[in-house]
Design a protein around this motif. Structure first.
Motif, mmCIF file in Angstrom:
data_model
loop_
_atom_site.group_PDB
_atom_site.id
_atom_site.type_symbol
_atom_site.label_atom_id
_atom_site.label_comp_id
_atom_site.label_asym_id
_atom_site.label_seq_id
_atom_site.Cartn_x
_atom_site.Cartn_y
_atom_site.Cartn_z
ATOM 1 N N ASP A 33 0.808 -1.220 0.000
ATOM 2 C CA ASP A 33 0.000 0.000 0.000
ATOM 3 C C ASP A 33 0.849 1.282 0.000
ATOM 4 O OD1 ASP A 33 0.871 -0.396 2.596
ATOM 5 O OD2 ASP A 33 -1.124 -0.343 3.499
ATOM 6 N N ASN A 34 2.163 1.147 -0.135
ATOM 7 C CA ASN A 34 3.064 2.299 -0.246
ATOM 8 C C ASN A 34 3.615 2.448 -1.665
ATOM 9 O OD1 ASN A 34 2.858 3.245 2.350
ATOM 10 N ND2 ASN A 34 4.647 2.161 3.094
ATOM 11 N N GLU A 35 2.853 2.023 -2.651
ATOM 12 C CA GLU A 35 3.322 2.088 -4.041
ATOM 13 C C GLU A 35 3.690 3.517 -4.445
ATOM 14 O OE1 GLU A 35 2.035 0.763 -8.551
ATOM 15 O OE2 GLU A 35 0.498 0.815 -6.989
ATOM 16 N N GLU A 36 2.897 4.483 -4.021
ATOM 17 C CA GLU A 36 3.175 5.873 -4.380
ATOM 18 C C GLU A 36 4.527 6.323 -3.814
ATOM 19 O OE1 GLU A 36 1.253 10.145 -3.324
ATOM 20 O OE2 GLU A 36 -0.160 8.608 -4.011
ATOM 21 N N ARG A 37 4.825 5.918 -2.573
ATOM 22 C CA ARG A 37 6.109 6.243 -1.953
ATOM 23 C C ARG A 37 7.255 5.614 -2.746
ATOM 24 N NH1 ARG A 37 9.638 3.815 1.729
ATOM 25 N NH2 ARG A 37 10.718 5.280 3.066
ATOM 26 N N MET A 38 7.085 4.359 -3.128
ATOM 27 C CA MET A 38 8.114 3.664 -3.898
ATOM 28 C C MET A 38 8.392 4.411 -5.210
ATOM 29 S SD MET A 38 8.219 -0.278 -5.308
ATOM 30 C CE MET A 38 6.885 -0.070 -6.467
ATOM 31 N N HIS A 39 7.341 4.757 -5.918
ATOM 32 C CA HIS A 39 7.518 5.467 -7.189
ATOM 33 C C HIS A 39 8.172 6.831 -6.964
ATOM 34 C CE1 HIS A 39 5.535 2.954 -10.284
ATOM 35 N NE2 HIS A 39 4.958 2.413 -9.222
ATOM 36 N N SER A 40 7.740 7.539 -5.939
ATOM 37 C CA SER A 40 8.296 8.858 -5.660
ATOM 38 C C SER A 40 9.793 8.783 -5.365
ATOM 39 C CB SER A 40 7.551 9.474 -4.472
ATOM 40 O OG SER A 40 8.147 10.686 -4.101
ATOM 41 N N LEU A 41 10.198 7.878 -4.473
ATOM 42 C CA LEU A 41 11.619 7.768 -4.128
ATOM 43 C C LEU A 41 12.466 7.312 -5.310
ATOM 44 C CD1 LEU A 41 11.495 6.173 -0.551
ATOM 45 C CD2 LEU A 41 12.070 8.533 -1.153
ATOM 46 N N GLN A 42 12.005 6.320 -6.024
ATOM 47 C CA GLN A 42 12.816 5.777 -7.116
ATOM 48 C C GLN A 42 12.810 6.672 -8.353
ATOM 49 O OE1 GLN A 42 15.018 3.539 -6.451
ATOM 50 N NE2 GLN A 42 14.125 3.362 -4.419
ATOM 51 N N ASN A 43 11.734 7.417 -8.578
ATOM 52 C CA ASN A 43 11.729 8.359 -9.699
ATOM 53 C C ASN A 43 12.734 9.484 -9.480
ATOM 54 O OD1 ASN A 43 9.833 6.937 -11.163
ATOM 55 N ND2 ASN A 43 8.101 8.165 -10.472
ATOM 56 N N ARG A 44 13.094 9.770 -8.216
ATOM 57 C CA ARG A 44 14.137 10.754 -7.923
ATOM 58 C C ARG A 44 15.523 10.163 -8.161
ATOM 59 N NH1 ARG A 44 12.522 12.412 -2.060
ATOM 60 N NH2 ARG A 44 10.320 12.237 -2.442
ATOM 61 N N ARG A 45 15.660 8.857 -7.964
ATOM 62 C CA ARG A 45 16.972 8.208 -8.056
ATOM 63 C C ARG A 45 17.326 7.817 -9.490
ATOM 64 N NH1 ARG A 45 15.352 6.108 -2.634
ATOM 65 N NH2 ARG A 45 16.858 7.102 -1.257
ATOM 66 N N PHE A 46 16.326 7.461 -10.257
ATOM 67 C CA PHE A 46 16.566 7.024 -11.631
ATOM 68 C C PHE A 46 15.813 7.949 -12.573
ATOM 69 C CE2 PHE A 46 16.827 3.189 -8.980
ATOM 70 C CZ PHE A 46 18.098 2.760 -9.288
ATOM 71 N N ARG A 47 16.483 8.380 -13.613
ATOM 72 C CA ARG A 47 15.843 9.294 -14.574
ATOM 73 C C ARG A 47 14.839 8.552 -15.441
ATOM 74 N NH1 ARG A 47 18.904 14.315 -16.302
ATOM 75 N NH2 ARG A 47 20.036 14.706 -14.404
ATOM 76 N N GLN A 48 13.623 9.006 -15.379
ATOM 77 C CA GLN A 48 12.537 8.463 -16.197
ATOM 78 C C GLN A 48 12.553 6.932 -16.245
ATOM 79 O OE1 GLN A 48 13.327 10.596 -19.852
ATOM 80 N NE2 GLN A 48 12.028 12.278 -19.194
ATOM 81 N N PRO A 49 12.424 6.295 -15.097
ATOM 82 C CA PRO A 49 12.445 4.827 -15.101
ATOM 83 C C PRO A 49 11.201 4.259 -15.781
ATOM 84 C CG PRO A 49 11.776 5.611 -12.960
ATOM 85 C CD PRO A 49 12.175 6.831 -13.763
#
Length: 173
Positions: A33-49
């Motif tokens: 249920d933390n999918e949004e958090r996962m996307h937010s953190l990883q979208n900052r770490r990887f460019r346009q994943p």
């Protein structure tokens, strides 16, 4: 070049987990249920994943570790299959978290002291909150200075469950 992030799931007794991998290394582990958090953190770490649901894409060593953990056994972390991306300070905090033994907990100030930076309590708390690999990097073992459960992205009920599970059940191998 676009980074491909593969997402699989793990059915844990404290709720389903999402595991995200890049190049066969775990980059994120969080509650379903933390999918949004996962996307937010990883979208900052990887460019346009590019995100792809891919069952069984998590490294086998990570699945083995999780199965052991939830069965009551703490194994050494499979570091070769973990890719932590963050600032140097975040990396220090996350490494410091792995030094808190299962079944024990520390305050944010105690962790800051352990890291040799006693005035960095708020920065330690922020780095703890940005931990991308829940459970394996045990941010749930950090509590308030007064002994209360505070700030856990998975929710305080899950934090309490994990701490209780560790204090009652875990054996180190």
């Amino acid at each position: 070049m676009t980074t491909q992030i593969h997402v699989s799931r793990f059915p844990s007794p404290v709720g389903p987990l999402r595991l995200a991998t890049v190049d066969d290394q775990l980059v994120h582990l969080d509650f379903d249920d933390n999918e949004e958090r996962m996307h937010s953190l990883q979208n900052r770490r990887f460019r346009q994943p590019e995100w792809r649901e891919q069952p069984n894409s998590a490294p086998g060593t990570i699945i083995e570790w999780l199965n052991a953990y939830f069965s009551g056994v703490i194994k050494p972390l499979p570091w070769k299959d973990i890719r932590l991306t963050g600032t140097e300070f975040q990396q220090q905090v996350w490494q410091g978290l792995t030094g808190i033994p299962a079944g024990e907990h520390r305050s944010y100030s105690a962790l800051a002291n352990t890291l040799g930076n006693p005035k960095a309590v708020r920065a330690v708390a922020r780095a703890n909150a940005l931990n991308p690999i829940a459970i394996l990097i045990p941010c749930h073992r950090v509590i308030g200075a007064n002994g209360t459960l505070t700030g856990y992205a998975g929710g305080l009920e899950r934090k309490a469950w994990l701490l209780d599970h560790e204090s009652r059940n875990l054996k180190r191998v």
